[in-house]
Design a protein around this motif. Structure first.
Motif, short mmCIF file in Angstrom:
data_model
loop_
_atom_site.label_atom_id
_atom_site.label_comp_id
_atom_site.label_asym_id
_atom_site.label_seq_id
_atom_site.Cartn_x
_atom_site.Cartn_y
_atom_site.Cartn_z
N LEU A 181 -17.46 -17.08 -2.78
CA LEU A 181 -17.49 -17.49 -4.18
C LEU A 181 -16.47 -16.69 -4.98
O LEU A 181 -16.40 -15.47 -4.87
CB LEU A 181 -18.89 -17.26 -4.76
N SER A 182 -15.70 -17.40 -5.81
CA SER A 182 -14.85 -16.76 -6.81
C SER A 182 -15.30 -17.24 -8.18
O SER A 182 -15.57 -18.43 -8.37
CB SER A 182 -13.38 -17.14 -6.59
N ALA A 183 -15.40 -16.31 -9.12
CA ALA A 183 -15.90 -16.64 -10.46
C ALA A 183 -14.94 -16.13 -11.52
O ALA A 183 -14.46 -14.99 -11.44
CB ALA A 183 -17.29 -16.05 -10.67
N TRP A 184 -14.67 -16.98 -12.49
CA TRP A 184 -13.81 -16.63 -13.63
C TRP A 184 -14.68 -16.77 -14.87
O TRP A 184 -15.00 -17.87 -15.30
CB TRP A 184 -12.62 -17.58 -13.67
N HIS A 214 -19.90 -5.43 -16.09
CA HIS A 214 -20.81 -5.27 -14.96
C HIS A 214 -20.14 -5.18 -13.60
O HIS A 214 -20.65 -4.51 -12.71
CB HIS A 214 -21.79 -6.46 -14.92
N VAL A 215 -19.01 -5.88 -13.44
CA VAL A 215 -18.37 -5.92 -12.13
C VAL A 215 -16.86 -5.79 -12.27
O VAL A 215 -16.27 -6.17 -13.29
CB VAL A 215 -18.69 -7.23 -11.37
N LEU A 216 -16.24 -5.24 -11.22
CA LEU A 216 -14.80 -5.28 -11.04
C LEU A 216 -14.52 -6.36 -10.01
O LEU A 216 -15.13 -6.37 -8.94
CB LEU A 216 -14.28 -3.93 -10.54
N THR A 217 -13.61 -7.28 -10.31
CA THR A 217 -13.29 -8.34 -9.37
C THR A 217 -11.79 -8.36 -9.08
O THR A 217 -10.97 -8.13 -9.97
CB THR A 217 -13.73 -9.72 -9.88
N ILE A 218 -11.48 -8.63 -7.82
CA ILE A 218 -10.10 -8.80 -7.37
C ILE A 218 -10.11 -9.97 -6.40
O ILE A 218 -10.86 -9.97 -5.42
CB ILE A 218 -9.58 -7.55 -6.63
N ARG A 219 -9.33 -10.98 -6.67
CA ARG A 219 -9.18 -12.06 -5.68
C ARG A 219 -8.21 -11.59 -4.62
O ARG A 219 -7.09 -11.17 -4.93
CB ARG A 219 -8.70 -13.35 -6.34
N SER A 220 -8.63 -11.69 -3.37
CA SER A 220 -7.82 -11.12 -2.30
C SER A 220 -7.94 -11.98 -1.06
O SER A 220 -8.86 -12.79 -0.91
CB SER A 220 -8.27 -9.69 -1.99
N GLY A 221 -6.99 -11.78 -0.16
CA GLY A 221 -7.02 -12.47 1.12
C GLY A 221 -6.15 -11.74 2.12
O GLY A 221 -5.20 -11.04 1.75
N LEU A 240 -7.45 -17.27 -1.49
CA LEU A 240 -7.87 -15.98 -2.02
C LEU A 240 -9.25 -16.11 -2.66
O LEU A 240 -9.51 -17.06 -3.41
CB LEU A 240 -6.86 -15.46 -3.05
N SER A 241 -10.13 -15.15 -2.35
CA SER A 241 -11.51 -15.18 -2.83
C SER A 241 -11.90 -13.84 -3.43
O SER A 241 -11.28 -12.81 -3.13
CB SER A 241 -12.47 -15.54 -1.68
N ASP A 242 -12.95 -13.87 -4.23
CA ASP A 242 -13.35 -12.68 -4.97
C ASP A 242 -13.81 -11.53 -4.08
O ASP A 242 -14.62 -11.71 -3.17
CB ASP A 242 -14.53 -13.01 -5.91
N LEU A 243 -13.28 -10.36 -4.39
CA LEU A 243 -13.88 -9.10 -4.00
C LEU A 243 -14.58 -8.62 -5.27
O LEU A 243 -13.93 -8.40 -6.29
CB LEU A 243 -12.78 -8.13 -3.56
N ARG A 244 -15.91 -8.49 -5.23
CA ARG A 244 -16.70 -8.31 -6.45
C ARG A 244 -17.56 -7.06 -6.28
O ARG A 244 -18.45 -7.01 -5.44
CB ARG A 244 -17.54 -9.55 -6.68
N ILE A 245 -17.31 -6.05 -7.10
CA ILE A 245 -18.00 -4.76 -6.96
C ILE A 245 -18.77 -4.44 -8.23
O ILE A 245 -18.18 -4.36 -9.33
CB ILE A 245 -17.00 -3.62 -6.68
N PRO A 246 -20.09 -4.25 -8.15
CA PRO A 246 -20.83 -3.79 -9.32
C PRO A 246 -20.31 -2.42 -9.79
O PRO A 246 -20.10 -1.52 -8.96
CB PRO A 246 -22.27 -3.69 -8.81
N LEU A 247 -20.10 -2.27 -11.07
CA LEU A 247 -19.58 -0.99 -11.56
C LEU A 247 -20.57 0.14 -11.33
O LEU A 247 -20.17 1.30 -11.27
CB LEU A 247 -19.23 -1.11 -13.05
N LEU A 267 -7.09 -9.30 -11.12
CA LEU A 267 -7.84 -8.06 -11.28
C LEU A 267 -8.47 -8.07 -12.67
O LEU A 267 -7.75 -8.22 -13.68
CB LEU A 267 -6.92 -6.85 -11.14
N GLN A 268 -9.79 -7.90 -12.75
CA GLN A 268 -10.44 -7.93 -14.06
C GLN A 268 -11.83 -7.31 -14.00
O GLN A 268 -12.44 -7.18 -12.94
CB GLN A 268 -10.52 -9.35 -14.60
N PHE A 269 -12.32 -6.91 -15.15
CA PHE A 269 -13.72 -6.53 -15.33
C PHE A 269 -14.43 -7.74 -15.94
O PHE A 269 -13.90 -8.40 -16.85
CB PHE A 269 -13.85 -5.33 -16.27
N GLN A 270 -15.63 -8.01 -15.44
CA GLN A 270 -16.38 -9.17 -15.92
C GLN A 270 -17.83 -8.80 -16.20
O GLN A 270 -18.38 -7.88 -15.60
CB GLN A 270 -16.36 -10.30 -14.88
N ARG A 271 -18.44 -9.54 -17.11
CA ARG A 271 -19.88 -9.48 -17.32
C ARG A 271 -20.55 -10.58 -16.50
O ARG A 271 -19.95 -11.63 -16.27
CB ARG A 271 -20.24 -9.67 -18.79
N VAL A 272 -21.76 -10.33 -16.09
CA VAL A 272 -22.55 -11.37 -15.43
C VAL A 272 -23.81 -11.57 -16.24
O VAL A 272 -24.30 -10.67 -16.91
CB VAL A 272 -22.89 -10.99 -13.97
#
Length: 591
Positions: free
Chosen positions: A397-400, A484-491, A546-553, A584-589
């Motif tokens: 899953l990738s989320a914007w 809440h999260v740091l996301t990077i789309r990667s492959g 490319l898909s999300d690498l999603r890490i809770p802060l 590369l971005q910080f996102q709220r969920v």
């Protein structure tokens, strides 16, 4: 390389541990006093499963509202189509029903029962001479999903698009039926809006009972492009419908349509042999930049075992072999190593993604929010043999997030991506054997070095290392404590043998006081595997999305999130490799 994705429970355990070093090499419980720390809303480890039907008794009625004239936007050609379909809804209900409408894609309208062989007839006039020749009633192919959603309190319309299929020609002629499909969708919605206001057409039971403030659309294949076109066409009308959420299933994107102003998701079947270049990825990439102030989230799901057809029960043939070979090591059903979903398994995963999407974003059922944060695993019911082991690699899953819920560090605009990020901070690249800013030619996937095909079509960075290397981007004392999260789309790039066992790298955040927290990317993402299958140009399935690498802060300890100075990607975990990154971005969920 075996990847283990850490659950939220495991993160909590790390944060509450009594001292010592975490397995990632940084103290997770040692946050400095008097600094800003992010928090994470309660999110389940496993997403709620919508597979079970509801208790509501259902009424299902076929209707025919006559014919309308539709047009091809590019050629100006016009033709007629039936306004025909069926609606399913609870027989008795207490509140107004949110409205969902489904549109199938391009398929033969008349076929033999032997191998679904097409029979050339014109304008949906197929004789029903079973078992020899029968109409291909594609609009009935989603009934498993129709029944599921209606039983939980939705009015679900599935429309017949066969007349358009008889007229929309090839993708190289005209608009491939996009405008006609959108016009037909809006005509059906108009008809039921009138029924909701005035009754009639045999549907007096629905008078005042439909909730036209909450409308969801699903389109499959060319129907996926049809629902995308409906978004823009609807916005031009004097009395537009309130489109709440749109799901574009294995869609085409021949017309490069704008997707704005609505919550939107696309599902890409990795083993799609019909739309083999996964055009929904082009629409997702474009939608991120079309309206920077748009508050609606967008999602991309890569389903590694799915093909194009099996979401529709009428489309029983395996489309994979239109593009690929039966011996392909990942998608070919003759290969012992294949990871294909059966038709039943594919409908189960379709039910999970589409039902949870509509029940949350249209119906407001918050029990289904967790998956769409990107932090909850899929339920075991859509994993092989009901086992979630290894299932994370099957669904990516990738989320914007909407504009108010993200701060973009970098989306890799080509003119500046090697020197300056979206915040105006400097970018430093050290030790790489090769690096470049690139974008792909979306239709054939070329354009990012040897990583061909890459069907993620947005700008990206290709980073190759043969010794320790780092990418550092300056954050300029950024306050990220409310995210809440740091996301990077990667492959993992195609064409580098150092990638065959997958990849890993370290993600490091440093605050203005010089304190750093480091985490291994592979612990939080299942996306860092080498794309499976044989060579695409030889009829294989290997391709990169490319898909999300999603890490809770909350997984980063010991730093002040109110004053972040740098984000670094450190490539020393493996001795060599090549990856592609963007977004590369910080996102709220919001569960």
């Amino acid at each position: 390389m075996q990847y283990r994705v850490i659950t939220l429970a495991a993160i909590a355990a790390l944060l509450t541990a009594c001292g010592g070093q975490s397995e990632f090499g940084t103290p997770q419980n040692d946050s400095p006093d008097g600094v800003a720390r992010p928090t994470l809303p309660p999110i389940a480890d496993i997403a709620t499963d919508p597979a079970a039907g509801g208790a509501l008794e259902l009424t299902s009625t076929e209707y025919d509202f006559g014919r309308i004239t539709v047009a091809d936007e590019q050629t100006g050609t016009t033709y007629e189509t039936d306004v025909h379909g069926y609606i399913t809804y609870p027989t008795t209900f207490d509140t107004a029903l949110p409205v969902l409408l489904f549109q199938h894609g391009r398929h033969q309208t008349c076929e033999t029962t032997l191998g679904q062989l097409p029979v050339p007839v014109g304008d949906d006039n197929c004789p029903d001479l079973a078992p020899i020749i029968t109409p291909a009633n594609s609009y009935r192919g989603y009934d498993y999903l129709v029944q599921n959603l209606a039983s939980h309190g939705y009015a679900v319309i599935s429309i017949d698009t066969n007349d358009i299929n008889d007229n929309d020609g090839s993708a190289n002629a005209g608009d491939a039926g996009a405008l006609a499909r959108a016009e037909l969708i809006l005509t059906h919605l108009d008809a039921f809006r009138d029924i909701n206001t005035s009754g009639g057409n045999g549907f007096d039971a629905l008078l005042g009972r439909l909730d036209f403030e909450h409308i969801g659309l699903m389109g499959h294949s060319r129907g996926g492009e049809g629902v995308n076109k409906t978004i823009t066409l609807n916005a031009t009308r004097e009395q537009p419908h309130t489109l709440t959420a749109v799901f574009s299933l294995a869609p085409t994107d021949y017309n490069a349509l704008d997707v704005t102003g609505v919550t939107w998701a696309t599902l890409l079947p990795y083993c799609d042999g019909d739309v083999e270049n996964l055009m929904g990825a082009f629409a997702f990439d474009a939608a991120r930049n079309l309206a920077p102030d748009d508050s609606h989230p967008r999602f991309q799901i890569l389903a590694m075992g799915a093909n194009h057809n099996y979401f529709n029960t009428v489309w029983t043939s395996d489309d994979w072999e239109i593009h690929g070979t039966a011996n392909d090591s990942h998608c070919g059903t003759s290969a012992e190593t294949n990871k294909r979903d059966t038709p039943e398994a594919q409908r189960a995963l379709g039910t999970f993604f589409m039902a949870s999407f509509f029940r949350y974003f249209v119906g407001g059922e918050t029990a289904f929010a967790d998956y769409w944060t990107g932090l909850a695993d899929v339920p075991p019911t859509i994993c092989p043999e009901g086992d979630s082991t290894g299932c994370a690699q099957r669904y990516l899953l990738s989320a914007w997030s909407g504009a108010d819920d993200r701060v973009v560090i970098d989306t890799t605009p080509l003119a500046s991506s090697l020197t300056t990020n979206a915040l105006g901070g400097a970018i430093t690249l050290n030790g790489f054997a090769r690096f470049e800013a690139c974008t792909t030619e979306a239709r054939d996937g070329s354009g990012c070095g040897e990583s061909d095909p890459t069907f993620t079509s947005t700008e990206q960075l290709l980073l190759q290392w043969t010794a320790a290397a780092s990418y550092t981007t300056e954050l300029g004392n950024l306050d990220a404590s409310d995210y809440h999260v740091l996301t990077i789309r990667s492959g993992v790039s195609i064409g580098d043998d150092a990638n065959l066992d997958g990849q890993d790298f370290v993600i490091a955040l440093t605050d203005s006081a010089g304190r750093s927290a480091r985490l291994n990317a592979s612990a939080f993402s299942a996306a860092l595997f080498y794309p499976p299958g044989d060579a695409f140009d030889g009829g294989g399935s290997r391709k990169l999305i490319l898909s999300d690498l999603r890490i809770p802060l909350t997984a980063f300890g010991g730093i002040d999130f109110g004053h972040l100075q740098t984000l670094a990607l450190e490539f020393s975990t493996t001795t060599a490799g090549t990856v592609q990154i963007t977004d590369l971005q910080f996102q709220r969920v919001s569960p």
